[in-house]
Scaffold this active site. Structure first.
Site, mmCIF file in Angstrom:
data_model
loop_
_atom_site.group_PDB
_atom_site.id
_atom_site.type_symbol
_atom_site.label_atom_id
_atom_site.label_comp_id
_atom_site.label_asym_id
_atom_site.label_seq_id
_atom_site.Cartn_x
_atom_site.Cartn_y
_atom_site.Cartn_z
ATOM 1 N N GLY A 28 50.727 76.110 29.736
ATOM 2 C CA GLY A 28 50.323 74.911 30.455
ATOM 3 C C GLY A 28 50.081 75.114 31.940
ATOM 4 O O GLY A 28 50.171 74.163 32.712
ATOM 5 N N GLU A 87 61.395 89.184 -0.584
ATOM 6 C CA GLU A 87 61.741 88.005 0.215
ATOM 7 C C GLU A 87 63.149 87.511 -0.089
ATOM 8 O O GLU A 87 63.901 87.149 0.822
ATOM 9 C CB GLU A 87 60.735 86.872 -0.014
ATOM 10 C CG GLU A 87 59.318 87.189 0.443
ATOM 11 C CD GLU A 87 59.238 87.688 1.876
ATOM 12 O OE1 GLU A 87 60.107 87.323 2.695
ATOM 13 O OE2 GLU A 87 58.309 88.471 2.168
HETATM 14 P P1 ADP Z 1 47.672 78.399 30.315
HETATM 15 O O1 ADP Z 1 46.763 78.033 31.435
HETATM 16 O O2 ADP Z 1 49.095 78.577 30.727
HETATM 17 O O3 ADP Z 1 47.195 79.521 29.461
HETATM 18 P P2 ADP Z 1 46.863 75.860 29.358
HETATM 19 O O4 ADP Z 1 47.213 75.013 30.494
HETATM 20 O O5 ADP Z 1 45.435 76.246 29.216
HETATM 21 O O6 ADP Z 1 47.743 77.151 29.326
HETATM 22 O O7 ADP Z 1 47.383 75.150 28.031
HETATM 23 C C1 ADP Z 1 46.585 75.028 26.903
HETATM 24 C C2 ADP Z 1 46.861 73.721 26.216
HETATM 25 O O8 ADP Z 1 48.170 73.690 25.674
HETATM 26 C C3 ADP Z 1 46.794 72.542 27.133
HETATM 27 O O9 ADP Z 1 45.508 72.059 27.256
HETATM 28 C C4 ADP Z 1 47.692 71.536 26.440
HETATM 29 O O10 ADP Z 1 46.989 70.844 25.442
HETATM 30 C C5 ADP Z 1 48.724 72.397 25.764
HETATM 31 N N1 ADP Z 1 49.960 72.467 26.538
HETATM 32 C C6 ADP Z 1 50.501 73.589 27.063
HETATM 33 N N2 ADP Z 1 51.644 73.304 27.695
HETATM 34 C C7 ADP Z 1 51.832 71.975 27.592
HETATM 35 C C8 ADP Z 1 52.838 71.086 28.078
HETATM 36 N N3 ADP Z 1 53.897 71.514 28.773
HETATM 37 N N4 ADP Z 1 52.696 69.778 27.783
HETATM 38 C C9 ADP Z 1 51.640 69.337 27.079
HETATM 39 N N5 ADP Z 1 50.665 70.130 26.619
HETATM 40 C C10 ADP Z 1 50.741 71.435 26.854
HETATM 41 ZN ZN ZN Z 2 59.972 91.646 4.814
#
Ligand code: ADP
Ligand code: ZN
Length: 630
Positions: free
Chosen positions: A211, A429
């Site tokens: 995020g 498993e």
């Molecule tokens: P990063 O930039 O760290 O790779 P992003 O900000 O692009 O990650 O996150 C990708 C998606 O994951 C976001 O658009 C959102 O939908 C979801 N996401 C990630 N972290 C959160 C969070 N803390 N709360 C809500 N959604 C999140």
């Molecule tokens: Zn295994």
């Protein structure tokens, strides 16, 4: 968020056509061509007559052809006639005072023809190349090496993100750290009056999908300022000098739009350590980085431009970037904990229609170690599943299935697996599950399945903890290793031979054992000595050994010993419990997927051996997605 004006794309054939036309034109103009004029055929006797009448003005002899101009009826005209074996002609022409010459037969001088056929196209090609280059540079908004004068193309478009901190679930520490920046953007005066200097930039550090981008957008949204976004890799373009020009342009535009947020994703693409070695010509990247540093020093932060950058390899960044006045704040954006995962699930579940009694905590428990992006994906996969099955609302089982889809891939229902192989997978498993259940300190079995997945797993055993754990005891890790080796142990015990299905188990077990020895100080042989360093905290956490070769050999021996003991332990547990192993494996073979409760029911009914007490408070923090690769 970021839009770019793409350069107009004309097919290359267009430029070739221009070249061709120009060549034709030059041929036409430069090479004089008699054929352009009207030529009249004349007899040799006419020719002699015209000479004697004084009409002929000029004569040109070429091979066996005489071309002459003569005045007929007060008009100059061109005639042609064949050459005769006439020894008196020269004397006659001379005496008549006519200008005459013999043309040496050659189409054009070799120099001119060389120029025309080789040099000219080359020159043209280079010229067109330059032209194209200039156009690109201009469109990309750089005052690059090739472009002269100032470019006025808008490259970066500021956007209102419309995101707020409410869209970011969990991540409370990161949010708190960024709130100050929001406040600063709201009321820069307050800070200016007291003389406080705010950070020009903050570095968001964390695993992909946690995020970071979202947080940066939320900062812009909360402060209600424009958001410029670009990825580090976009700076390093194919033209030399472009990166630096882009940085310059970005900052210029940002300052015009201040207060605003500039977000640079993957800053490691340009911000890698300058190691001074000239190998590979990293010039372009270094120039870009230098420009970035210059710009960061140059701009006046009181105007309200804040640079946020994201990376998942902070250790590779150049120290110069992290100095005070640059990215001197580091905001860790960690993988969400149990509460964080539940909150993220809830935030994303708002966008889909769900049934009222969804147990988000259960989903959060089963998804330890996943990122926010994966959790968002789980909700979406769950919604897709609900649609596929014709339900109007997302239900618990949709989400349960979605977890597996996201973590292990889609079900391969139509994969053809021979009954014999299915049997092996079942025992494998159940081997894992049984050993996990018979040891204390291991997470309860949640689900066992032998439905193959697109990830290549032929089956897996999922263990889910009742609580989140941050610490693991030595015994817990050893038990986990024993559980990992138990799949293979079951195969050995029942079939007397082993398969390739344990590859992933072996990998995980080895990694755990190695970590115990080299980083956790959990071996008798070495004690509390750090024998390896972590290279990358956020990307897989790969490590490299920091010890002598002899020590490295001893580490290997120690690791082997740990795994050998764990394997023997698993084997003996299974030997003592063979009846249950058979019973459970055939049940799984028949059902293909069984829940943890079903498993425990069979395990506990008329049990021959007393099962371990089931209070399982401390256990392995993550579920085992067990890949059984063929
Ligand atoms: P990063 O930039 O760290 O790779 P992003 O900000 O692009 O990650 O996150 C990708 C998606 O994951 C976001 O658009 C959102 O939908 C979801 N996401 C990630 N972290 C959160 C969070 N803390 N709360 C809500 N959604 C999140
Ligand atoms: Zn295994």
């Amino acid at each position: 968020m970021k839009t770019e004006i793409t350069p107009p794309k004309k097919p290359f054939i267009f430029y070739y056509l221009i070249v061709l036309l120009v060549i034709l034109l030059i041929n036409f103009l430069l090479i004089p061509q008699i054929s352009q004029q009207q030529i009249t055929q004349a007899s040799y006797s006419d020719f002699l007559n015209m000479i004697s009448s004084g009409a002929v003005k000029q004569v040109q002899i070429e091979n066996n052809l005489i071309t002459f101009s003569a005045e007929v009826g007060g008009q100059a005209r061109i005639f042609q006639t064949g050459m005769m074996d006439d020894p008196n002609l020269i004397a006659l022409l001379y005496n008549s005072g006519i200008e005459f010459t013999r043309v040496i037969p050659q189409e054009a001088s070799p120099f001119i023809s060389f120029l025309l056929s080789w040099i000219l196209p080359l020159v043209l090609a280079v010229a067109i190349g330059q032209l194209l280059m200039r156009q690109f540079t201009k469109n990309m908004g750089g005052a690059g090496a090739m472009s002269f004068g100032k470019s006025n193309a808008k490259v970066y478009v500021a956007a209102q993100t419309g995101k707020t901190f409410a869209d970011v679930a969990g991540e409370d520490e990161a949010k708190a750290a960024l709130k100050e920046i929001v406040d600063f953007l709201h009321e820069p005066e307050k800070y200016k009056q007291i003389g406080a200097k705010l950070p020009k930039g903050a570095l968001l550090v964390g695993t992909p999908g946690t995020g970071k981008t979202l947080l940066a957008q939320a900062v812009a949204g909360e402060a209600n300022v424009p958001f410029f976004s670009i990825s580090g890799s976009e700076f390093v373009e194919m033209f030399v000098g472009m990166g630096a020009a882009r940085v310059r342009d970005l900052f210029k535009q940002a300052q015009e739009k201040a207060p605003c947020i500039v977000f640079i994703d993957e800053i490691d693409a340009i911000g890698k350590k300058r190691d001074g070695t000239m190998i590979g010509g990293n010039d372009e990247r270094e120039q870009t980085l230098n420009q970035l540093l210059t710009e960061m020093d140059g701009f006046d932060s009181s105007k309200g431009v804040v640079i946020l950058a994201a990376t998942n390899r902070p250790e590779s960044l150049d120290q110069a970037l992290l100095r005070p006045g640059r990215f001197d704040r580091r905001v860790p954006v960690e993988l969400p904990d149990l509460a964080g995962r539940e909150a993220i699930l809830r935030v994303h579940a708002k966008d889909v229609r769900t049934s009222e009694n969804i147990d988000y905590r259960a989903i959060a428990l089963a998804t330890s170690g996943t990122s926010g992006a994966e959790l968002a994906n789980i909700i979406n996969e769950g919604a897709l599943l609900a649609v596929k099955e014709g339900r109007a609302k997302v239900e618990q089982r949709d989400l349960e299935e979605a977890i597996e889809t996201v973590l292990a891939g889609y079900q391969r229902k139509n994969a053809v697996i021979s009954p014999e192989e299915k049997k092996v997978v079942s025992y494998h498993e159940i081997g894992h599950a049984l050993v996990a259940a018979r040891q204390s300190h291991s997470a309860p079995v949640h689900k066992i399945t032998i439905i193959p997945r697109t990830s290549g797993a032929l089956g897996y055993t999922m263990q889910v903890d009742e609580n989140e754990h941050y610490l693991m005891s030595r015994d817990e890790i050893l038990n986990k290793i024993a559980t990992l080796t138990a799949g293979r142990a079951a195969e050995e015990l029942i079939f007397g031979q082993v398969t390739s299905g344990a590859a992933n188990d072996i990998e995980q077990a080895t990694k755990l054992a190695r970590t115990m020895v080299t980083r956790l100080g959990m071996s008798d042989e070495f004690g509390m000595i750090a024998l390896s360093t972590v290279n990358n905290m956020y990307l897989g956490g790969d490590t490299s050994l920091a010890c002598s070769e002899q020590t490295s050999t001893r580490i290997d021996n120690e690791v082997m010993l740990i795994i050998k003991n764990a394997h023997e332990k698993a084997l003996s547990i299974l030997k003592n419990d063979q009846a249950k192993l058979h019973e459970l494996a055939s049940y799984l073979l028949e059902k293909e997927t069984i829940t943890g409760e079903e498993f425990m029911d069979i395990l506990q009914k008329e049990s021959t051996a007393l099962p371990e007490p089931e209070e399982e408070t401390s256990a392995t923090p993550s579920d085992t997605v067990d890949e059984v690769n063929i």
